[in-house]
Design an enzyme around this catalytic site. Structure first.
Site, PDB file in Angstrom:
ATOM      1  N   ASN A 231       0.877  -1.178   0.000  1.00  0.00           N
ATOM      2  CA  ASN A 231       0.000   0.000   0.000  1.00  0.00           C
ATOM      3  C   ASN A 231       0.913   1.225   0.000  1.00  0.00           C
ATOM      4  O   ASN A 231       2.138   1.098   0.171  1.00  0.00           O
ATOM      5  CB  ASN A 231      -1.001  -0.032   1.161  1.00  0.00           C
ATOM      6  CG  ASN A 231      -0.339  -0.038   2.515  1.00  0.00           C
ATOM      7  OD1 ASN A 231       0.800   0.410   2.670  1.00  0.00           O
ATOM      8  ND2 ASN A 231      -1.017  -0.556   3.516  1.00  0.00           N
ATOM      9  N   GLU A 234       3.275   1.790   2.973  1.00  0.00           N
ATOM     10  CA  GLU A 234       4.398   0.834   3.003  1.00  0.00           C
ATOM     11  C   GLU A 234       5.499   1.241   2.019  1.00  0.00           C
ATOM     12  O   GLU A 234       6.688   1.103   2.312  1.00  0.00           O
ATOM     13  CB  GLU A 234       3.895  -0.587   2.679  1.00  0.00           C
ATOM     14  CG  GLU A 234       3.123  -1.220   3.819  1.00  0.00           C
ATOM     15  CD  GLU A 234       2.194  -2.364   3.401  1.00  0.00           C
ATOM     16  OE1 GLU A 234       1.504  -2.908   4.291  1.00  0.00           O
ATOM     17  OE2 GLU A 234       2.135  -2.707   2.198  1.00  0.00           O
ATOM     18  N   ASP A 307      -5.518  -8.011   1.507  1.00  0.00           N
ATOM     19  CA  ASP A 307      -5.382  -9.464   1.313  1.00  0.00           C
ATOM     20  C   ASP A 307      -6.255  -9.927   0.140  1.00  0.00           C
ATOM     21  O   ASP A 307      -5.860 -10.795  -0.640  1.00  0.00           O
ATOM     22  CB  ASP A 307      -5.798 -10.228   2.583  1.00  0.00           C
ATOM     23  CG  ASP A 307      -5.028  -9.774   3.808  1.00  0.00           C
ATOM     24  OD1 ASP A 307      -3.814  -9.524   3.684  1.00  0.00           O
ATOM     25  OD2 ASP A 307      -5.643  -9.653   4.892  1.00  0.00           O
TER      26      ASP A 307
HETATM   27  N1  LIG Z   1     -11.703   4.212   1.492  1.00  0.00           N
HETATM   28  C1  LIG Z   1     -11.838   3.347   0.493  1.00  0.00           C
HETATM   29  N2  LIG Z   1     -12.790   3.530  -0.433  1.00  0.00           N
HETATM   30  C2  LIG Z   1     -12.932   2.662  -1.432  1.00  0.00           C
HETATM   31  N3  LIG Z   1     -12.158   1.587  -1.631  1.00  0.00           N
HETATM   32  C3  LIG Z   1     -11.189   1.367  -0.757  1.00  0.00           C
HETATM   33  C4  LIG Z   1     -10.982   2.220   0.371  1.00  0.00           C
HETATM   34  N4  LIG Z   1      -9.949   1.727   1.096  1.00  0.00           N
HETATM   35  C5  LIG Z   1      -9.541   0.612   0.446  1.00  0.00           C
HETATM   36  N5  LIG Z   1     -10.277   0.394  -0.665  1.00  0.00           N
HETATM   37  C6  LIG Z   1     -10.104  -0.711  -1.626  1.00  0.00           C
HETATM   38  O1  LIG Z   1      -9.303  -1.730  -1.043  1.00  0.00           O
HETATM   39  C7  LIG Z   1      -8.042  -1.818  -1.724  1.00  0.00           C
HETATM   40  C8  LIG Z   1      -6.913  -2.097  -0.750  1.00  0.00           C
HETATM   41  O2  LIG Z   1      -6.947  -1.128   0.262  1.00  0.00           O
HETATM   42  P1  LIG Z   1      -5.675  -0.490   0.931  1.00  0.00           P
HETATM   43  O3  LIG Z   1      -4.983   0.391  -0.026  1.00  0.00           O
HETATM   44  O4  LIG Z   1      -6.145   0.123   2.192  1.00  0.00           O
HETATM   45  O5  LIG Z   1      -4.780  -1.793   1.192  1.00  0.00           O
HETATM   46  P2  LIG Z   1      -3.990  -2.240   2.512  1.00  0.00           P
HETATM   47  O6  LIG Z   1      -3.689  -1.004   3.306  1.00  0.00           O
HETATM   48  O7  LIG Z   1      -2.860  -3.090   2.091  1.00  0.00           O
HETATM   49  O8  LIG Z   1      -5.056  -3.126   3.274  1.00  0.00           O
HETATM   50  P3  LIG Z   1      -4.784  -4.145   4.501  1.00  0.00           P
HETATM   51  O9  LIG Z   1      -5.314  -3.458   5.710  1.00  0.00           O
HETATM   52  O10 LIG Z   1      -5.591  -5.344   4.169  1.00  0.00           O
HETATM   53  O11 LIG Z   1      -3.317  -4.421   4.565  1.00  0.00           O
HETATM   54  C9  LIG Z   1      -7.923  -0.488  -2.457  1.00  0.00           C
HETATM   55  O12 LIG Z   1      -7.059  -0.597  -3.552  1.00  0.00           O
HETATM   56  C10 LIG Z   1      -9.370  -0.235  -2.849  1.00  0.00           C
HETATM   57  O13 LIG Z   1      -9.754  -1.063  -3.935  1.00  0.00           O
HETATM   58 MG   LIG Z   2      -1.742  -4.626   3.224  1.00  0.00          MG
END
Ligand SMILES: Nc1ncnc2c1ncn2[C@@H]1O[C@H](COP(=O)(O)OP(=O)(O)OP(=O)(O)O)[C@@H](O)[C@H]1O
Ligand SMILES: [Mg+2]
Length: 363
Positions: A231, A234, A307
């Site tokens: 993300n 990270e 995930d």
């Molecule tokens: N606020 C939001 N609105 C709409 N879609 C979202 C939102 N947050 C996350 N998503 C969806 O979920 C996907 C992954 O979210 P994010 O970027 O938060 O990943 P992450 O931080 O790795 O999640 P995790 O907590 O599982 O590690 C995004 O690419 C999007 O498709």
């Molecule tokens: Mg993640």
């Protein structure tokens, strides 16, 4: 030494905005439907840190006289696979054959995870159960009135205090090597607990390897990873550099990660701001694309969305999708899963239905 990134969730406080159609005319929906149809023919090995996500919900009954805290009347306790096991659960619901490899403790949480997967007919022979390990558990306490939405008031994490013993690391590695050989792709989900490591990944003989690493993305350089899905926080932490709203900075760090890790592709998830995909072309300059989110930008619950993203992305690659096609599918899945409560999954039928609806709208 890698830095633990602070997780920034970008929740909008304004009214929900339907960002909606991620599909532009360049996306061939018929092709995406074919890829989804071939999901059941793929075998995916998942190596990583298994977590139990627990949700304890209760009705607010009164304020305690012992301390200024709420007393909740217990409603229910729910448990779901989290971390690497959430990726496993998503892959199972997408119809793939999954080979999970990891370790749980000889405790209630470990038993719950194993029983969960046995009920789903997931092959659990790659999951070690050890007396010398504690199953990582994240317990959320949710409070609500009878007719209001619940709100998280506390989270309690239970984690192993020591590093994963070398003896267990070796067993995980040997199970991973065996499973990787018969898999179409290997998904590495490194939440920093020690089941997955750069050394383990280096030892694998796999067709393709995807990586999600919470704390040490750059340690996987030269590990033979095909694609990674960090993300944005990270990616920022890996390079000790802020992206914020600077599109050029995102472009710069994305390209750097692509080259530093010798990846074929990098998928950066950006919460409500969608995704950025970077592809290294053979002999050509790297290409990048931005994808808007699918659905409303005010999520119901973002737990574990990353995930789901890596599960769909990996499965699509195994099924022959291009990196961009796999990213589009992962984006639809991300949009679906954040509209569900708790740590949730996306099924193959749901993904198929969304694509058909989009195809109708595109005509
Ligand atoms: N606020 C939001 N609105 C709409 N879609 C979202 C939102 N947050 C996350 N998503 C969806 O979920 C996907 C992954 O979210 P994010 O970027 O938060 O990943 P992450 O931080 O790795 O999640 P995790 O907590 O599982 O590690 C995004 O690419 C999007 O498709
Ligand atoms: Mg993640």
């Amino acid at each position: 030494m890698s830095v633990r990134p602070r997780k920034i969730k970008r929740h909008s406080r304004t009214a929900a905005r339907f960002v909606g159609r991620a599909t532009d005319a360049t996306v061939d929906l018929t092709r995406l439907l074919d890829i989804v149809a071939s999901f059941p023919r793929q075998t995916i090995c998942v190596v990583g840190d298994f977590v139990l996500d627990q949700f304890v919900s209760g009705e607010i009954s009164r304020v305690s006289r012992e301390a200024p805290v709420l007393i909740l009347r217990h409603r229910r306790t729910e448990s779901y696979p989290g971390g690497a096991s959430n990726a496993v659960n998503n892959l199972a619901d997408l119809g793939a054959r999954v080979l999970p490899v990891g370790v749980v403790g000889d405790d209630e949480a470990g038993k719950t995870l194993l029983e969960y997967f046995r009920r789903k007919r997931v092959n659990v022979s790659g999951i070690l159960r050890s007396h010398d390990w504690v199953t990582s558990t994240k317990t959320r306490y949710l409070a609500g009135w009878t007719h209001t939405a619940e709100q998280q008031v506390l989270r309690v994490d239970r984690e192993p205090r020591e590093q994963l013993p070398t003896r267990i690391q070796d067993s995980v590695e040997s199970k991973a090597r065996k499973a990787a050989k018969s898999a179409d792709a290997v998904l590495i989900s490194d939440y920093g607990l020690g089941a997955a490591s750069p050394a383990l990944v280096r030892s694998l003989d796999a067709k393709r390897i995807t990586l999600d690493s919470r704390y040490r993305l750059l340690d996987y350089r030269d590990a033979g990873v095909t694609a990674a899905t960090p993300n944005e926080p990270e990616l920022e932490a890996a390079y000790h550099s802020a992206i914020g709203v600077d599109a050029r900075k995102l472009e710069e760090l994305g390209r750097r990660a692509l080259s530093d890790l010798s990846l074929q592709a990098l998928l950066v998830t950006r919460g409500k701001d969608g995704m950025a995909v970077f592809e290294s072309g053979a002999g050509k300059e790297a290409r990048s694309h931005n994808i808007l989110i699918y659905g409303p930008d005010v999520p119901v619950d973002v737990t574990g969305a990353g995930d789901t993203v890596i599960a769909v992305f990996t499965l699509a690659l195994a099924a022959g999708a291009s990196y961009l096609e796999a990213a589009h599918l992962a984006n639809y899945a991300g949009g679906i899963v954040v509209m569900k409560r708790r740590t949730a999954t996306v099924t193959r039928a749901e993904l198929d239905a969304v694509l058909r609806r989009e195809a109708t709208a595109q005509r």
